[in-house]
Design a protein around this motif. Structure first.
Motif, PDB file in Angstrom:
ATOM      1  N   LEU A  36      11.272   1.914 -13.175  1.00  0.00           N
ATOM      2  CA  LEU A  36      10.879   1.438 -14.498  1.00  0.00           C
ATOM      3  C   LEU A  36      11.571   2.226 -15.606  1.00  0.00           C
ATOM      4  O   LEU A  36      11.927   1.672 -16.646  1.00  0.00           O
ATOM      5  N   THR A  37      11.798   3.532 -15.369  1.00  0.00           N
ATOM      6  CA  THR A  37      12.493   4.329 -16.381  1.00  0.00           C
ATOM      7  C   THR A  37      13.923   3.833 -16.540  1.00  0.00           C
ATOM      8  O   THR A  37      14.411   3.635 -17.654  1.00  0.00           O
ATOM      9  N   TYR A  38      14.607   3.601 -15.403  1.00  0.00           N
ATOM     10  CA  TYR A  38      15.983   3.100 -15.493  1.00  0.00           C
ATOM     11  C   TYR A  38      16.002   1.743 -16.188  1.00  0.00           C
ATOM     12  O   TYR A  38      16.865   1.463 -17.025  1.00  0.00           O
ATOM     13  N   GLY A  39      15.034   0.896 -15.854  1.00  0.00           N
ATOM     14  CA  GLY A  39      14.956  -0.429 -16.475  1.00  0.00           C
ATOM     15  C   GLY A  39      14.775  -0.327 -17.969  1.00  0.00           C
ATOM     16  O   GLY A  39      15.424  -1.034 -18.753  1.00  0.00           O
ATOM     17  N   SER A  40      13.903   0.599 -18.369  1.00  0.00           N
ATOM     18  CA  SER A  40      13.649   0.796 -19.783  1.00  0.00           C
ATOM     19  C   SER A  40      14.927   1.234 -20.498  1.00  0.00           C
ATOM     20  O   SER A  40      15.236   0.760 -21.597  1.00  0.00           O
ATOM     21  N   ILE A  41      15.693   2.114 -19.837  1.00  0.00           N
ATOM     22  CA  ILE A  41      16.938   2.609 -20.431  1.00  0.00           C
ATOM     23  C   ILE A  41      17.956   1.474 -20.570  1.00  0.00           C
ATOM     24  O   ILE A  41      18.568   1.290 -21.624  1.00  0.00           O
ATOM     25  N   VAL A  42      18.130   0.687 -19.517  1.00  0.00           N
ATOM     26  CA  VAL A  42      19.114  -0.408 -19.577  1.00  0.00           C
ATOM     27  C   VAL A  42      18.715  -1.430 -20.634  1.00  0.00           C
ATOM     28  O   VAL A  42      19.544  -1.908 -21.412  1.00  0.00           O
ATOM     29  N   ALA A  43      17.419  -1.780 -20.676  1.00  0.00           N
ATOM     30  CA  ALA A  43      16.969  -2.768 -21.654  1.00  0.00           C
ATOM     31  C   ALA A  43      17.207  -2.256 -23.069  1.00  0.00           C
ATOM     32  O   ALA A  43      17.628  -3.004 -23.960  1.00  0.00           O
ATOM     33  N   SER A  51      15.175  13.430 -12.711  1.00  0.00           N
ATOM     34  CA  SER A  51      15.485  14.465 -13.693  1.00  0.00           C
ATOM     35  C   SER A  51      16.885  14.276 -14.259  1.00  0.00           C
ATOM     36  O   SER A  51      17.092  14.361 -15.466  1.00  0.00           O
ATOM     37  N   PHE A  52      17.866  13.954 -13.371  1.00  0.00           N
ATOM     38  CA  PHE A  52      19.229  13.712 -13.873  1.00  0.00           C
ATOM     39  C   PHE A  52      19.239  12.527 -14.824  1.00  0.00           C
ATOM     40  O   PHE A  52      19.855  12.565 -15.897  1.00  0.00           O
ATOM     41  N   LEU A  53      18.554  11.451 -14.399  1.00  0.00           N
ATOM     42  CA  LEU A  53      18.535  10.242 -15.225  1.00  0.00           C
ATOM     43  C   LEU A  53      17.891  10.529 -16.571  1.00  0.00           C
ATOM     44  O   LEU A  53      18.401  10.146 -17.625  1.00  0.00           O
ATOM     45  N   PHE A  54      16.774  11.255 -16.523  1.00  0.00           N
ATOM     46  CA  PHE A  54      16.039  11.504 -17.747  1.00  0.00           C
ATOM     47  C   PHE A  54      16.822  12.408 -18.689  1.00  0.00           C
ATOM     48  O   PHE A  54      16.891  12.160 -19.897  1.00  0.00           O
ATOM     49  N   SER A 104       8.859   6.209  -6.586  1.00  0.00           N
ATOM     50  CA  SER A 104      10.151   5.625  -6.968  1.00  0.00           C
ATOM     51  C   SER A 104       9.992   4.552  -8.037  1.00  0.00           C
ATOM     52  O   SER A 104      10.954   4.218  -8.732  1.00  0.00           O
ATOM     53  N   GLU A 105       8.771   4.023  -8.189  1.00  0.00           N
ATOM     54  CA  GLU A 105       8.593   3.010  -9.230  1.00  0.00           C
ATOM     55  C   GLU A 105       8.755   3.605 -10.615  1.00  0.00           C
ATOM     56  O   GLU A 105       9.221   2.939 -11.545  1.00  0.00           O
ATOM     57  N   LEU A 106       8.389   4.890 -10.758  1.00  0.00           N
ATOM     58  CA  LEU A 106       8.580   5.539 -12.055  1.00  0.00           C
ATOM     59  C   LEU A 106      10.065   5.580 -12.372  1.00  0.00           C
ATOM     60  O   LEU A 106      10.491   5.312 -13.497  1.00  0.00           O
ATOM     61  N   PHE A 107      10.871   5.887 -11.353  1.00  0.00           N
ATOM     62  CA  PHE A 107      12.320   5.919 -11.509  1.00  0.00           C
ATOM     63  C   PHE A 107      12.850   4.533 -11.862  1.00  0.00           C
ATOM     64  O   PHE A 107      13.638   4.373 -12.788  1.00  0.00           O
ATOM     65  N   LYS A 167       0.830  -1.202   0.000  1.00  0.00           N
ATOM     66  CA  LYS A 167       0.000   0.000   0.000  1.00  0.00           C
ATOM     67  C   LYS A 167       0.860   1.246   0.000  1.00  0.00           C
ATOM     68  O   LYS A 167       0.510   2.270  -0.551  1.00  0.00           O
ATOM     69  N   LYS A 168       2.004   1.159   0.660  1.00  0.00           N
ATOM     70  CA  LYS A 168       2.825   2.350   0.823  1.00  0.00           C
ATOM     71  C   LYS A 168       3.734   2.484  -0.393  1.00  0.00           C
ATOM     72  O   LYS A 168       4.474   1.567  -0.735  1.00  0.00           O
ATOM     73  N   ILE A 169       3.677   3.612  -1.042  1.00  0.00           N
ATOM     74  CA  ILE A 169       4.515   3.819  -2.221  1.00  0.00           C
ATOM     75  C   ILE A 169       5.842   4.411  -1.773  1.00  0.00           C
ATOM     76  O   ILE A 169       5.882   5.405  -1.054  1.00  0.00           O
ATOM     77  N   ASN A 170       6.935   3.797  -2.228  1.00  0.00           N
ATOM     78  CA  ASN A 170       8.246   4.343  -1.911  1.00  0.00           C
ATOM     79  C   ASN A 170       8.481   5.610  -2.700  1.00  0.00           C
ATOM     80  O   ASN A 170       8.048   5.734  -3.831  1.00  0.00           O
ATOM     81  N   GLU A 171       9.224   6.525  -2.083  1.00  0.00           N
ATOM     82  CA  GLU A 171       9.454   7.792  -2.773  1.00  0.00           C
ATOM     83  C   GLU A 171      10.923   7.994  -3.060  1.00  0.00           C
ATOM     84  O   GLU A 171      11.779   7.414  -2.406  1.00  0.00           O
ATOM     85  N   ILE A 172      11.170   8.850  -4.034  1.00  0.00           N
ATOM     86  CA  ILE A 172      12.549   9.152  -4.377  1.00  0.00           C
ATOM     87  C   ILE A 172      12.600  10.607  -4.805  1.00  0.00           C
ATOM     88  O   ILE A 172      11.581  11.194  -5.159  1.00  0.00           O
TER      89      ILE A 172
END
Lengths: 157, 248, 182
Positions: free
Chosen positions: C22-29, B83-86, C17-20, B72-77
């Motif tokens: 999955l995005t990283y996973g998409s990039i590596v794949a 943004s850096f990654l993208f 963090s799941e968006l992060f 239920k609890k969504i982890n955050e980052i």
């Protein structure tokens, strides 16, 4: 004992995963006999037909999927004593279960345990999909997936 | 635990399993062999009935299949991390692409993978009792505009509109798309829109649900909302015909 | 210092963090497909991408944390693990295995970490899935005049018991006078 044929079919009507087994219930009694508990008891002629039966039910699934909002479609087809139940995910992946009706089990009881089996198989499928190295419609070859699916089959069917 | 217990497929990539590959453990579906490859044997039956633990792959002990997706609890980052990654992903994609259109297509492709996965995940999390499959165009769009957007970006999208001009076009509007918060386009890139990534997420979700569409992102700023972006969703003509046949 | 990390974390903009992941996973794949499953190339590319991120990330890190110059490499590593990882990835790695000269150590990443959740890598010994972290550390430390070697030694995705990065200080770079100035 009821024998089952479970298959996961992708969006291009391609089989992504297949598994043949028989009911694990009463397996203690069975271990004394010569047959292996859980091994499917389908005759050779029916074994050949199973993928065809699964595939032909896809037409019915595709009709049914647009008339109902449910994930679990229930019993959708029958073929000379083999029944077919289906479940479809939002992403259009179809879980198809063909089984022969054997004496001693009521239809209603089977339905809820089949539904539970599908729900847990869906959970397993989503976990497989989250892996970035798995693409939709790839065959599921992971032995870990196979083991856990077999455990689910043992739990419910 | 000796390495002899783990039998890995011999092929470099699992997708090229051949008829010759048959895991000795009896677990693991091989599409070249069919149900014969993972049928129940006396050994595997024994393992299943007695719940023995088994190491089938190097990661069996810590397998992804044992993790709980239903938390239920969504982890955050930190937003900066994404943004850096993208930004770096855009950089790398840009070096490999042949122009703005190609770059947007590639970003769309990255988002597509994400959208396919989020769709199934979010529907799974909705729970068996309350969730339903979306089977109408308007329902899936409402789902994407609402629950889907909220789960991924933390807020629902701003508007959902149907185009006046074409029967197969819809628009989802986001006033502050996540991606635009941290990217600024240099002048010589013209109409590059990095929200093509988010458009890809929508496209992945729609295609998976068999509502095939092309989704593109367009900057449409208005007073006070400089980052406003319109995601134009263009469904196949045949889809619209199918929809009207089915539900009218 | 952990409390400082918590305070800073309270004030950052947060996302799922799941968006992060999955995005990283998409990039590596996608990298694996682009390089035709030549995992050495993929590792190099991830490292390079990480380096590009690291040289910019350090500025944001310094401005957010106001961290002062560290007196020793040990202190630097402590700041990285207690503040850096906390602020950017919301994880707290452990530091262990310091060498006797205090110039190399191991950073052990906790499980799960947002980069590799739900990932099962193909059966290969060559791919270091989180290689981008090595590049980030290398790039960030280079900007503060530390030349380091960073590489993975263990990865739970390959079946090891933990995910471990080995960090080795090569030399401290003297501030170089830019060309043209005296």
């Amino acid at each position: 004992m009821t024998s089952y044929y479970f298959s996961i079919i992708g969006t291009r009507d391609n089989p992504v995963y297949e598994f043949e087994f028989s009911s694990f219930k009463n397996s203690l009694a069975m271990s004394t006999s010569t047959s292996v508990p859980g091994k499917s008891q389908f005759s050779a002629s029916i074994k050949e037909m199973l993928p065809f039966i699964s595939n032909s039910s896809l037409d019915i699934i595709e009709d049914a999927q647009w008339t109902t909002n449910l994930f679990y479609l229930g019993k959708i087809d029958s073929f000379y004593g083999l029944l077919v139940n289906a479940f479809i995910t939002q992403g259009n992946i179809k879980f198809v279960l063909c089984y022969d009706v054997s004496n001693g089990t009521t239809q209603k009881y089977d339905d809820s345990s089949i539904k539970q089996f599908f729900i847990e198989a869906n959970d397993l499928y989503v976990k497989c999909l989250l892996n970035p190295f798995y693409s939709v419609n790839d065959a599921i070859v992971s032995p870990d997936f196979d083991l856990r699916l077999k455990l689910i089959a043992k739990k419910y069917l | 635990m000796s390495n002899d217990n783990i039998i890995l497929p011999s092929a470099a990539s699992l997708s090229t399993l051949s008829i010759a590959d048959n895991p000795k453990s009896g677990f693991g579906y091989n599409p070249s062999l069919g149900p014969l490859s993972n049928t129940i044997t006396p050994e595997s039956s024994n393992i299943l009935l007695n719940r023995k633990t088994l190491s089938l792959t190097p990661t069996s002990g810590n397998s992804i299949y044992d993790k709980n997706v239903n938390n239920k609890k969504i982890n955050e980052i930190n937003l900066s991390s994404l943004s850096f990654l993208f930004c770096e992903a855009v950089n790398w994609t840009h070096r490999n692409s042949k122009g703005i259109q190609d770059l947007e297509t590639r970003l769309n492709g990255l988002g597509y993978q994400v959208g396919q996965r989020f769709l199934e995940l979010i529907k799974l999390r909705e729970g068996v009792k309350s969730s339903k499959r979306e089977i109408k165009i308007i329902d899936i769009l409402r789902f994407i505009h609402g629950t889907f957007w909220k789960s991924i970006f933390g807020k629902t999208a701003n508007e959902l509109e149907k185009s006046q001009d074409a029967s197969n076009e819809y628009m989802i509007i986001d006033n502050v798309p996540l991606v635009s918060k941290f990217i600024s386009i240099p002048k010589d890139y013209g109409n590059l829109n990095c929200s093509a990534f988010m458009a890809g997420i929508i496209e992945g979700a729609l295609d998976s649900s068999s509502f095939h569409a092309n989704v593109t992102a367009h900057s449409a700023p208005i007073d006070g909302v400089p980052l406003r972006t319109v995601f134009l969703i263009k469904f196949d003509e045949q889809l619209v015909i199918r929809e009207s046949l089915r539900f009218n | 210092m952990s409390k400082k990390g918590d305070d800073i974390w309270k004030n950052v903009d947060k996302i799922n963090s799941e968006l992060f992941t999955l995005t990283y996973g998409s990039i590596v794949a996608q990298l694996c497909r682009d390089f035709n499953h030549n995992y050495h190339e993929v590792n190099n590319q991830l490292d390079q991408m990480g380096y590009n991120i690291g040289i910019r990330l350090i500025e944001e890190f310094l401005s957010r944390t106001g961290a002062q110059r560290c007196q020793s490499f040990k202190e630097t590593v402590e700041v990285i693990t207690k503040l850096g990882f906390r602020v950017f990835l919301n994880i707290q790695p452990a530091v262990e295995n310091w060498s006797s000269d205090g110039r190399s150590c191991s950073i052990v990443l906790p499980e799960p970490n947002p980069l590799n959740e739900f990932v099962e890598i193909p059966p290969t010994k060559d791919l270091w899935y989180c290689q981008i972290l090595c590049g980030i550390l290398r790039g960030a430390l280079q900007m503060i005049q530390l030349d380091v070697d960073v590489n993975f030694v263990k990865d739970t995705l390959k079946g090891d018991d933990k995910t471990e990065i080995r960090l080795k200080l090569n030399k401290i770079l003297k501030d170089e006078v830019p060309a043209g100035e005296d």
